[in-house]
Scaffold this motif. Structure first.
Motif, PDB file in Angstrom:
ATOM      1  N   TYR A   1       0.843  -1.202   0.000  1.00 54.28           N
ATOM      2  CA  TYR A   1       0.000   0.000   0.000  1.00 54.28           C
ATOM      3  C   TYR A   1       0.871   1.242   0.000  1.00 54.28           C
ATOM      4  O   TYR A   1       1.922   1.282   0.637  1.00 54.28           O
ATOM      5  N   THR A   2       0.422   2.235  -0.763  1.00 54.50           N
ATOM      6  CA  THR A   2       1.197   3.469  -0.864  1.00 54.50           C
ATOM      7  C   THR A   2       0.354   4.624  -0.339  1.00 54.50           C
ATOM      8  O   THR A   2      -0.854   4.661  -0.565  1.00 54.50           O
ATOM      9  N   SER A   3       1.003   5.542   0.361  1.00 57.73           N
ATOM     10  CA  SER A   3       0.259   6.639   0.977  1.00 57.73           C
ATOM     11  C   SER A   3      -0.334   7.552  -0.086  1.00 57.73           C
ATOM     12  O   SER A   3       0.290   7.796  -1.120  1.00 57.73           O
TER      13      SER A   3
ATOM     14  N   CYS B   1      20.341   5.199  -5.113  1.00 58.39           N
ATOM     15  CA  CYS B   1      19.593   6.157  -4.294  1.00 58.39           C
ATOM     16  C   CYS B   1      18.324   6.561  -5.029  1.00 58.39           C
ATOM     17  O   CYS B   1      18.369   6.931  -6.199  1.00 58.39           O
ATOM     18  N   GLY B   2      17.203   6.481  -4.371  1.00 57.11           N
ATOM     19  CA  GLY B   2      15.941   6.871  -5.004  1.00 57.11           C
ATOM     20  C   GLY B   2      14.914   7.202  -3.957  1.00 57.11           C
ATOM     21  O   GLY B   2      15.208   7.239  -2.768  1.00 57.11           O
ATOM     22  N   GLY B   3      13.706   7.435  -4.410  1.00 48.43           N
ATOM     23  CA  GLY B   3      12.616   7.742  -3.484  1.00 48.43           C
ATOM     24  C   GLY B   3      12.404   9.233  -3.302  1.00 48.43           C
ATOM     25  O   GLY B   3      11.298   9.690  -3.101  1.00 48.43           O
ATOM     26  N   SER B   4      13.489  10.004  -3.332  1.00 44.19           N
ATOM     27  CA  SER B   4      13.446  11.469  -3.349  1.00 44.19           C
ATOM     28  C   SER B   4      14.668  11.902  -4.147  1.00 44.19           C
ATOM     29  O   SER B   4      15.582  11.105  -4.359  1.00 44.19           O
TER      30      SER B   4
ATOM     31  N   ALA C   1      24.436   5.964  -7.952  1.00 46.34           N
ATOM     32  CA  ALA C   1      23.429   5.813  -9.012  1.00 46.34           C
ATOM     33  C   ALA C   1      22.101   6.363  -8.516  1.00 46.34           C
ATOM     34  O   ALA C   1      21.580   5.926  -7.498  1.00 46.34           O
ATOM     35  N   HIS C   2      21.592   7.333  -9.253  1.00 50.65           N
ATOM     36  CA  HIS C   2      20.342   7.982  -8.863  1.00 50.65           C
ATOM     37  C   HIS C   2      19.211   7.353  -9.673  1.00 50.65           C
ATOM     38  O   HIS C   2      19.272   7.316 -10.897  1.00 50.65           O
ATOM     39  N   ALA C   3      18.198   6.854  -8.988  1.00 43.79           N
ATOM     40  CA  ALA C   3      17.122   6.163  -9.701  1.00 43.79           C
ATOM     41  C   ALA C   3      15.769   6.698  -9.264  1.00 43.79           C
ATOM     42  O   ALA C   3      15.652   7.340  -8.228  1.00 43.79           O
TER      43      ALA C   3
ATOM     44  N   GLY D   1      11.479   5.755  -9.060  1.00 47.01           N
ATOM     45  CA  GLY D   1      10.388   4.801  -9.214  1.00 47.01           C
ATOM     46  C   GLY D   1       9.287   5.114  -8.226  1.00 47.01           C
ATOM     47  O   GLY D   1       9.392   6.044  -7.435  1.00 47.01           O
ATOM     48  N   MET D   2       8.238   4.339  -8.306  1.00 47.81           N
ATOM     49  CA  MET D   2       7.091   4.507  -7.409  1.00 47.81           C
ATOM     50  C   MET D   2       6.647   3.122  -6.963  1.00 47.81           C
ATOM     51  O   MET D   2       6.975   2.125  -7.613  1.00 47.81           O
ATOM     52  N   THR D   3       5.829   3.092  -5.914  1.00 45.69           N
ATOM     53  CA  THR D   3       5.245   1.818  -5.510  1.00 45.69           C
ATOM     54  C   THR D   3       4.554   1.180  -6.732  1.00 45.69           C
ATOM     55  O   THR D   3       4.640  -0.027  -6.948  1.00 45.69           O
TER      56      THR D   3
ATOM     57  N   GLY E   1       1.873  11.743 -11.559  1.00 39.22           N
ATOM     58  CA  GLY E   1       1.732  12.898 -10.664  1.00 39.22           C
ATOM     59  C   GLY E   1       3.053  13.636 -10.497  1.00 39.22           C
ATOM     60  O   GLY E   1       3.138  14.596  -9.740  1.00 39.22           O
ATOM     61  N   ASP E   2       4.095  13.212 -11.198  1.00 42.83           N
ATOM     62  CA  ASP E   2       5.384  13.902 -11.127  1.00 42.83           C
ATOM     63  C   ASP E   2       5.546  14.815 -12.339  1.00 42.83           C
ATOM     64  O   ASP E   2       5.299  14.402 -13.474  1.00 42.83           O
ATOM     65  N   VAL E   3       5.965  16.055 -12.060  1.00 47.08           N
ATOM     66  CA  VAL E   3       6.180  17.019 -13.135  1.00 47.08           C
ATOM     67  C   VAL E   3       7.650  16.958 -13.525  1.00 47.08           C
ATOM     68  O   VAL E   3       8.526  17.022 -12.655  1.00 47.08           O
TER      69      VAL E   3
ATOM     70  N   ASP F   1       9.055  18.395  -9.705  1.00 47.10           N
ATOM     71  CA  ASP F   1       8.250  18.409  -8.488  1.00 47.10           C
ATOM     72  C   ASP F   1       7.134  17.376  -8.592  1.00 47.10           C
ATOM     73  O   ASP F   1       6.893  16.829  -9.648  1.00 47.10           O
ATOM     74  N   ARG F   2       6.436  17.183  -7.463  1.00 46.48           N
ATOM     75  CA  ARG F   2       5.146  16.518  -7.519  1.00 46.48           C
ATOM     76  C   ARG F   2       4.171  17.538  -8.090  1.00 46.48           C
ATOM     77  O   ARG F   2       4.351  18.733  -7.856  1.00 46.48           O
ATOM     78  N   THR F   3       3.137  17.108  -8.793  1.00 46.25           N
ATOM     79  CA  THR F   3       2.171  18.084  -9.324  1.00 46.25           C
ATOM     80  C   THR F   3       1.703  19.020  -8.227  1.00 46.25           C
ATOM     81  O   THR F   3       1.517  20.203  -8.451  1.00 46.25           O
TER      82      THR F   3
HETATM   83  P1  AMP Z   1       6.607   5.851  -3.408  1.00 47.92           P
HETATM   84  O1  AMP Z   1       5.488   5.238  -4.136  1.00 47.92           O
HETATM   85  O2  AMP Z   1       6.328   6.043  -1.954  1.00 47.92           O
HETATM   86  O3  AMP Z   1       7.872   5.120  -3.638  1.00 47.92           O
HETATM   87  O4  AMP Z   1       6.794   7.339  -3.957  1.00 47.92           O
HETATM   88  C1  AMP Z   1       6.986   7.592  -5.326  1.00 47.92           C
HETATM   89  C2  AMP Z   1       7.297   9.045  -5.529  1.00 47.92           C
HETATM   90  O5  AMP Z   1       8.553   9.378  -4.962  1.00 47.92           O
HETATM   91  C3  AMP Z   1       7.431   9.427  -6.977  1.00 47.92           C
HETATM   92  O6  AMP Z   1       6.183   9.637  -7.583  1.00 47.92           O
HETATM   93  C4  AMP Z   1       8.267  10.695  -6.895  1.00 47.92           C
HETATM   94  O7  AMP Z   1       7.468  11.810  -6.560  1.00 47.92           O
HETATM   95  C5  AMP Z   1       9.172  10.404  -5.720  1.00 47.92           C
HETATM   96  N1  AMP Z   1      10.498   9.936  -6.185  1.00 47.92           N
HETATM   97  C6  AMP Z   1      10.932   8.678  -6.324  1.00 47.92           C
HETATM   98  N2  AMP Z   1      12.212   8.637  -6.740  1.00 47.92           N
HETATM   99  C7  AMP Z   1      12.608   9.925  -6.881  1.00 47.92           C
HETATM  100  C8  AMP Z   1      13.823  10.555  -7.287  1.00 47.92           C
HETATM  101  N3  AMP Z   1      14.915   9.880  -7.620  1.00 47.92           N
HETATM  102  N4  AMP Z   1      13.836  11.908  -7.322  1.00 47.92           N
HETATM  103  C9  AMP Z   1      12.746  12.652  -6.987  1.00 47.92           C
HETATM  104  N5  AMP Z   1      11.584  12.100  -6.584  1.00 47.92           N
HETATM  105  C10 AMP Z   1      11.503  10.760  -6.534  1.00 47.92           C
END
Ligand code: AMP
Length: 540
Positions: free
Chosen positions: A178-180, A295-298, A317-319, A321-323, A411-413, A426-428
């Protein structure tokens, strides 16, 4: 041949070909080591035990657990019998945990010993769970959970060569997470066997993470968050040694594991790596085995990339992705012809972007006037599709917002440059619109974080009568600089880096920036805090 791709087959390969390679697991009682042969036997015992408890095809089995060998066994045992592994984010609120267990209709819960109190509290609200299994090195603790079983006792009583189910269709669900959501309850994402297997292949590609048998992989990203980015699955598939850092780890524990177990590849969110950087500065560690920090997630701040690469000689390595994307979708890449043609600053700029689409996926970026130009400037929302992208939210109306015409609306710009590199702006919802111009909070955060005194910075928008919105920067200083750096100094520094109109209206020093359960800035909460601070300042 139309052979079905199944999660069980990933572990089967490790059992047959890499039986001597190890799973190294940090638990409450120390480091434990299991070969893949032993892991296979324990996994099959668990599969058998679950069947004896009545778990059948399609049933959901929840886990509340840290990264360790028992969680790994569940990763394969549950899908192995055709059931669905539901990894539960232990950092959600008790109400949310209760909601998702009920929504997923979990039949059995596998719970780490230190998380038992959490489940005891919500047990009366759980409608579908008929068995609790406690994962621990010791005897069963006193608990109100009932009926309750000891994981190790169940394993002892079961068959170490229990076969995995033979009738699994690759499109059957294997896992869920589940994703927030910005509003409302978390949304369920389901992973099919096929999605997980293809994603494992994708992690092995030379141009993505190139994870292979020669690696020692340490997923720091929690196993309750998007399957620890798929690393435990891929590592088993390729016979890679895995190091699972266990409960309540600290930067020191991570640095010691990297050194002692000779970790070659590790993965986590920027906050983890900021902590590790601090630790490397404090202690004297040998991290020469590391060939990649994923590194990812932000967004990864440039200063952090430089620190790892230049000071510690660790490739970064910058990556992205999303849930919903299982998760690997983009990875920063320097193409062969760019190695010579770009200078260091240009290469750093590329690495700070989220990078190129991973082979196997497709993307589109839709702006105000349709698909954007790949000029690195025009912004639009990123859309993705592919065989390891989810197609819907589990039994959730919000599916219709995010999944349309066969595409996932992220939802990502983003912008895309002429080489195809995607940059998340950014996020939208987080973009700042000031006087008709967009300000990227990510760019501003990067600029603030490049100052030597800054540990972390997060930028949010506040409403403004004249400009509609204006940016405010919230800053956590490094310990050594606390009380020694002023707002004015930081603003002066920033004015050399960003356009004048995008300078933050204010800088608020904080002890800590509120974070989500998976370590991302919690901008919603921060926005409220900022509003409160500013109104107190005005009134006081
Ligand atoms: P989550 O589903 O909790 O993993 O969150 C996914 C969201 O995290 C994406 O839609 C992006 O907004 C953000 N995100 C993931 N990786 C990156 C990254 N390398 N740089 C910036 N935002 C990221």
């Amino acid at each position: 041949m139309n052979v079905q791709m199944t999660v069980g087959s990933l572990l089967e390969r490790a059992e047959k070909l890499y039986g001597k390679k190890q799973v190294i697991s940090r638990t409450h009682s120390g480091i434990q080591r299991f070969t893949y042969k032993e892991t296979g036997q324990r996994t099959r015992r668990l599969a058998h035990a679950l069947e004896k408890l009545g778990v059948g095809k399609g049933d959901r089995v929840g886990t509340l657990a840290w990264n360790h060998h028992r969680h790994l066994e569940a990763y394969f045992a549950v899908p192995g019998i055709g059931a669905v592994l539901h990894t539960i984010n232990i950092r959600l609120s008790p109400e949310q945990i209760s909601y998702i267990i009920n929504h997923a209709e979990d039949q059995v819960l596998l719970v780490d010993i230190d998380l038992v109190p959490l489940i005891e509290k919500i047990q009366p609200t759980l409608k579908t769970v008929h068995s609790y299994i406690i994962m621990s090195d010791d005897k069963l603790p006193d608990t109100t959970l009932s009926p309750v079983h000891s994981y190790e006792d169940l394993l002892k009583e079961s068959n170490p060569s229990h076969p995995f189910a033979a009738d699994i269709d690759e499109n059957d669900p294997a896992g869920m997470c589940y994703t927030s959501a910005t509003t409302g309850n978390p949304k369920g994402v389901v992973y099919s066997h096929r999605a997980i297997v293809l994603h494992s292949y994708a992690l092995g590609l030379a141009d993505t993470t190139a994870i292979s048998e020669k690696d020692v992989a340490m997923p720091v990203v929690p196993m309750f968050h998007v399957n620890a980015w798929g690393l435990p699955f891929a590592a088993a598939f390729f016979g890679t040694t895995q190091v699972l850092p266990g409960p309540q780890f600290t930067p020191q524990i991570l640095a010691e594991l990297i050194q002692n177990e000779k970790v070659t590849i590790t993965a986590g969110v920027p906050t983890i790596w900021l902590g590790l950087l601090n630790e490397l500065e404090r202690g004297d560690y040998d991290n020469s085995s590391l060939r990649s920090i994923l590194c990812g997630g932000s967004a990864a701040p440039k200063g952090m990339i430089t620190a790892f690469e230049e000071k510690y000689n660790i490739p970064f390595a910058h990556a992205y992705g999303m849930t919903e994307t299982t998760p690997l979708a983009l990875i920063s890449t320097i193409k062969s012809y760019q190695e010579d043609s770009l200078n260091e600053a240009e290469k750093l700029e590329l690495q700070s972007k989220q990078g190129l689409l991973v082979p196997g996926l497709e993307m589109k970026v839709i702006g105000a006037n349709g698909e954007v130009d790949w000029d690195g400037k025009e912004m639009g929302e990123l859309l993705i599709r592919g065989p390891w992208i989810a197609g819907e939210y589990y039994k959730d109306e919000r599916t219709y917002d995010a999944f349309r015409d066969g595409w996932l609306y992220t939802g990502d710009v983003v912008t895309v440059d002429d080489e195809g590199n995607v940059k998340i702006v950014d996020r939208t919802k987080d973009l700042i619109k000031s006087g008709g111009e967009w300000i990227s909070s990510v760019d501003l955060e990067n600029a603030v974080m490049s100052h030597e005194a800054v540990f972390e910075a997060c930028v949010v928008a506040i409403p403004d009568p004249r400009w509609q919105e204006r940016p405010i920067a919230c800053v956590v200083l490094k310990d050594a600089y606390k009380g020694k750096v002023t707002k004015e100094e930081l603003l002066a520094y920033l004015s050399s880096l960003v356009a004048k109109w995008s300078l933050p209206d204010d800088i608020i020093f904080m002890e800590e920036i509120p974070k989500t359960s998976v370590g991302k800035f919690l901008k919603r909460t921060l926005r409220e805090q900022v509003k409160e601070t500013l109104s107190n300042q005005m009134n006081g």
